[in-house]
Design an enzyme around this catalytic site. Sequence first.
Site, PDB file in Angstrom:
ATOM      1  N   ASP A  49       0.844  -1.207   0.000  1.00 55.93           N
ATOM      2  CA  ASP A  49       0.000   0.000   0.000  1.00 55.93           C
ATOM      3  C   ASP A  49       0.875   1.252   0.000  1.00 55.93           C
ATOM      4  O   ASP A  49       1.542   1.556   0.979  1.00 55.93           O
ATOM      5  CB  ASP A  49      -0.882   0.011   1.256  1.00 55.93           C
ATOM      6  CG  ASP A  49      -1.773   1.244   1.298  1.00 55.93           C
ATOM      7  OD1 ASP A  49      -2.857   1.202   0.679  1.00 55.93           O
ATOM      8  OD2 ASP A  49      -1.378   2.257   1.907  1.00 55.93           O
ATOM      9  N   TYR A  54       3.191   9.843  -0.494  1.00 55.06           N
ATOM     10  CA  TYR A  54       4.295   9.229   0.265  1.00 55.06           C
ATOM     11  C   TYR A  54       5.639   9.442  -0.439  1.00 55.06           C
ATOM     12  O   TYR A  54       6.692   9.190   0.152  1.00 55.06           O
ATOM     13  CB  TYR A  54       4.084   7.715   0.479  1.00 55.06           C
ATOM     14  CG  TYR A  54       2.813   7.317   1.192  1.00 55.06           C
ATOM     15  CD1 TYR A  54       1.995   8.258   1.819  1.00 55.06           C
ATOM     16  CD2 TYR A  54       2.417   5.987   1.240  1.00 55.06           C
ATOM     17  CE1 TYR A  54       0.828   7.876   2.456  1.00 55.06           C
ATOM     18  CE2 TYR A  54       1.249   5.599   1.881  1.00 55.06           C
ATOM     19  CZ  TYR A  54       0.452   6.549   2.474  1.00 55.06           C
ATOM     20  OH  TYR A  54      -0.706   6.159   3.098  1.00 55.06           O
ATOM     21  N   LYS A  83      -2.782   5.930  -4.249  1.00 56.91           N
ATOM     22  CA  LYS A  83      -3.876   6.854  -3.930  1.00 56.91           C
ATOM     23  C   LYS A  83      -3.635   8.196  -4.591  1.00 56.91           C
ATOM     24  O   LYS A  83      -2.491   8.663  -4.642  1.00 56.91           O
ATOM     25  CB  LYS A  83      -3.975   7.061  -2.406  1.00 56.91           C
ATOM     26  CG  LYS A  83      -3.884   5.781  -1.611  1.00 56.91           C
ATOM     27  CD  LYS A  83      -4.021   5.982  -0.115  1.00 56.91           C
ATOM     28  CE  LYS A  83      -3.653   4.706   0.631  1.00 56.91           C
ATOM     29  NZ  LYS A  83      -2.243   4.585   0.986  1.00 56.91           N
ATOM     30  N   HIS A 116      -7.634   9.609  -1.745  1.00 54.38           N
ATOM     31  CA  HIS A 116      -6.965   9.574  -0.440  1.00 54.38           C
ATOM     32  C   HIS A 116      -7.802  10.207   0.681  1.00 54.38           C
ATOM     33  O   HIS A 116      -7.892   9.665   1.783  1.00 54.38           O
ATOM     34  CB  HIS A 116      -5.603  10.270  -0.566  1.00 54.38           C
ATOM     35  CG  HIS A 116      -4.570   9.774   0.392  1.00 54.38           C
ATOM     36  ND1 HIS A 116      -3.246   9.659   0.069  1.00 54.38           N
ATOM     37  CD2 HIS A 116      -4.673   9.375   1.687  1.00 54.38           C
ATOM     38  CE1 HIS A 116      -2.572   9.197   1.120  1.00 54.38           C
ATOM     39  NE2 HIS A 116      -3.417   9.027   2.110  1.00 54.38           N
TER      40      HIS A 116
HETATM   41  P1  NDP Z   1       0.849   1.339  11.852  1.00 52.74           P
HETATM   42  O1  NDP Z   1      -0.280   1.261  12.793  1.00 52.74           O
HETATM   43  O2  NDP Z   1       1.021   0.292  10.815  1.00 52.74           O
HETATM   44  O3  NDP Z   1       2.155   1.418  12.759  1.00 52.74           O
HETATM   45  C1  NDP Z   1       3.443   1.557  12.246  1.00 52.74           C
HETATM   46  C2  NDP Z   1       4.403   1.788  13.407  1.00 52.74           C
HETATM   47  O4  NDP Z   1       4.434   0.637  14.249  1.00 52.74           O
HETATM   48  C3  NDP Z   1       5.817   2.025  12.942  1.00 52.74           C
HETATM   49  O5  NDP Z   1       6.392   2.964  13.821  1.00 52.74           O
HETATM   50  C4  NDP Z   1       6.497   0.658  13.097  1.00 52.74           C
HETATM   51  O6  NDP Z   1       7.860   0.852  13.372  1.00 52.74           O
HETATM   52  C5  NDP Z   1       5.756   0.100  14.316  1.00 52.74           C
HETATM   53  N1  NDP Z   1       5.615  -1.367  14.256  1.00 52.74           N
HETATM   54  C6  NDP Z   1       5.200  -2.115  13.214  1.00 52.74           C
HETATM   55  N2  NDP Z   1       5.138  -3.408  13.543  1.00 52.74           N
HETATM   56  C7  NDP Z   1       5.530  -3.501  14.830  1.00 52.74           C
HETATM   57  C8  NDP Z   1       5.695  -4.581  15.717  1.00 52.74           C
HETATM   58  N3  NDP Z   1       5.415  -5.826  15.346  1.00 52.74           N
HETATM   59  N4  NDP Z   1       6.102  -4.308  16.978  1.00 52.74           N
HETATM   60  C9  NDP Z   1       6.383  -3.047  17.369  1.00 52.74           C
HETATM   61  N5  NDP Z   1       6.241  -1.963  16.560  1.00 52.74           N
HETATM   62  C10 NDP Z   1       5.827  -2.196  15.291  1.00 52.74           C
HETATM   63  O7  NDP Z   1       0.810   2.812  11.198  1.00 52.74           O
HETATM   64  P2  NDP Z   1       0.773   3.431   9.738  1.00 52.74           P
HETATM   65  O8  NDP Z   1       0.321   4.824   9.884  1.00 52.74           O
HETATM   66  O9  NDP Z   1       2.046   3.213   9.035  1.00 52.74           O
HETATM   67  O10 NDP Z   1      -0.394   2.639   8.985  1.00 52.74           O
HETATM   68  C11 NDP Z   1      -0.190   1.511   8.165  1.00 52.74           C
HETATM   69  C12 NDP Z   1      -0.300   1.875   6.689  1.00 52.74           C
HETATM   70  O11 NDP Z   1      -1.585   2.421   6.403  1.00 52.74           O
HETATM   71  C13 NDP Z   1       0.645   3.004   6.241  1.00 52.74           C
HETATM   72  O12 NDP Z   1       1.988   2.614   6.152  1.00 52.74           O
HETATM   73  C14 NDP Z   1       0.000   3.415   4.958  1.00 52.74           C
HETATM   74  O13 NDP Z   1       0.313   2.493   3.927  1.00 52.74           O
HETATM   75  C15 NDP Z   1      -1.482   3.357   5.342  1.00 52.74           C
HETATM   76  N6  NDP Z   1      -1.988   4.672   5.800  1.00 52.74           N
HETATM   77  C16 NDP Z   1      -3.009   5.242   5.084  1.00 52.74           C
HETATM   78  C17 NDP Z   1      -3.519   6.465   5.443  1.00 52.74           C
HETATM   79  C18 NDP Z   1      -4.635   7.037   4.667  1.00 52.74           C
HETATM   80  O14 NDP Z   1      -4.978   8.209   4.880  1.00 52.74           O
HETATM   81  N7  NDP Z   1      -5.243   6.309   3.762  1.00 52.74           N
HETATM   82  C19 NDP Z   1      -2.986   7.224   6.589  1.00 52.74           C
HETATM   83  C20 NDP Z   1      -1.936   6.546   7.299  1.00 52.74           C
HETATM   84  C21 NDP Z   1      -1.493   5.306   6.912  1.00 52.74           C
HETATM   85  P3  NDP Z   1       9.049   0.214  12.464  1.00 52.74           P
HETATM   86  O15 NDP Z   1       8.830   0.569  11.031  1.00 52.74           O
HETATM   87  O16 NDP Z   1      10.268   0.839  13.070  1.00 52.74           O
HETATM   88  O17 NDP Z   1       8.985  -1.277  12.710  1.00 52.74           O
END
Ligand code: NDP
Length: 280
Positions: A49, A54, A83, A116
């Site tokens: 995604d 981004y 998006k 988006h």
């Molecule tokens: P998430 O809820 O997926 O959380 C990501 C965070 O959690 C990062 O800091 C990551 O750190 C940490 N993390 C991931 N896995 C673990 C684990 N197993 N244990 C501990 N920490 C963990 O947040 P996102 O906002 O990134 O949401 C996911 C996806 O949704 C986005 O990447 C994007 O593709 C989408 N999105 C869409 C939006 C929209 O408006 N449509 C808005 C926001 C997001 P690290 O990388 O250091 O592991």
Amino acid sequence: MTQHIQNKTVLQNGVNMPWLGLGVFQVADNEELIHAVKSAIAHGYRSIDTAAIYENERGVGQAVAEAMIENKLTRGDLFITSKVWNADLGYEETLAAFEVSLKKLGLAYLDLYLIHWPVNGKYKEAWRAMETLYQQGRIRAIGVSNFQIHHLEDLIADAAVKPMVNQVEMHPYLSQQELRSFCKEQGIQIEAWAPLMQGGLLDQPVLQEIAAKYGKSVAQTILRWDLQHGIVTIPKSTKEQRIIENASLFDFRLSAEDMARIDSLNRDQRVGPDPDNFDF
Ligand code: NDP
């Protein structure tokens, strides 16, 4: 029931979409991104995604191309989402933005393209462009993101094609019950963004207690809760070990009682902007 990392939901138009994908929000277009996407695909993820905003579609495309060769996959094995950004919402603007995204990704088509954010007065024209691209076979499925019930009702009233997916913020502190019921009635698949509340739920005591009971991490417990609710989920991580951890969801099952306990944590609390009151 979801038993395997590559299990898929069937969207309203018959297209199969993996229940689990990798999110790449806030990942700069560099080696770390390429490594994350390639690791995910090597470990069995089939869905990625991204979004124009981004600014990492180029790297996603490079990683996907390399991973296809290394893992002997074809384009049809993968499910790539992007998006259209708010500044590009308009008929001609959205058509043009799509071409830019596709070119950066180096792909011939997208599996899913989303509006988006529901910018008032703009999303209907953008939707007409999405319908055109869909009807031309340039996108396998079209959908929206951050749409509330009233946005969906408004869009559907004039749409030739109903959105197939609505990607929204969703996690145990924002369980989106009403929106989920509405989308279910309408045949719109819900996809959870920030499923881990961007890391904000990992210390939550009830989740920790439930996770310990199953010998799983809090992240795995939350993602399993998504799957058992029929929610597509796209956790983001750039760390290979966590990418593996977040996909190890298929060797346990939360009881109905534990599902209900997680449901009861809802506080309608967002980490991201409110779709009825955003300014960008
Ligand atoms: P998430 O809820 O997926 O959380 C990501 C965070 O959690 C990062 O800091 C990551 O750190 C940490 N993390 C991931 N896995 C673990 C684990 N197993 N244990 C501990 N920490 C963990 O947040 P996102 O906002 O990134 O949401 C996911 C996806 O949704 C986005 O990447 C994007 O593709 C989408 N999105 C869409 C939006 C929209 O408006 N449509 C808005 C926001 C997001 P690290 O990388 O250091 O592991």
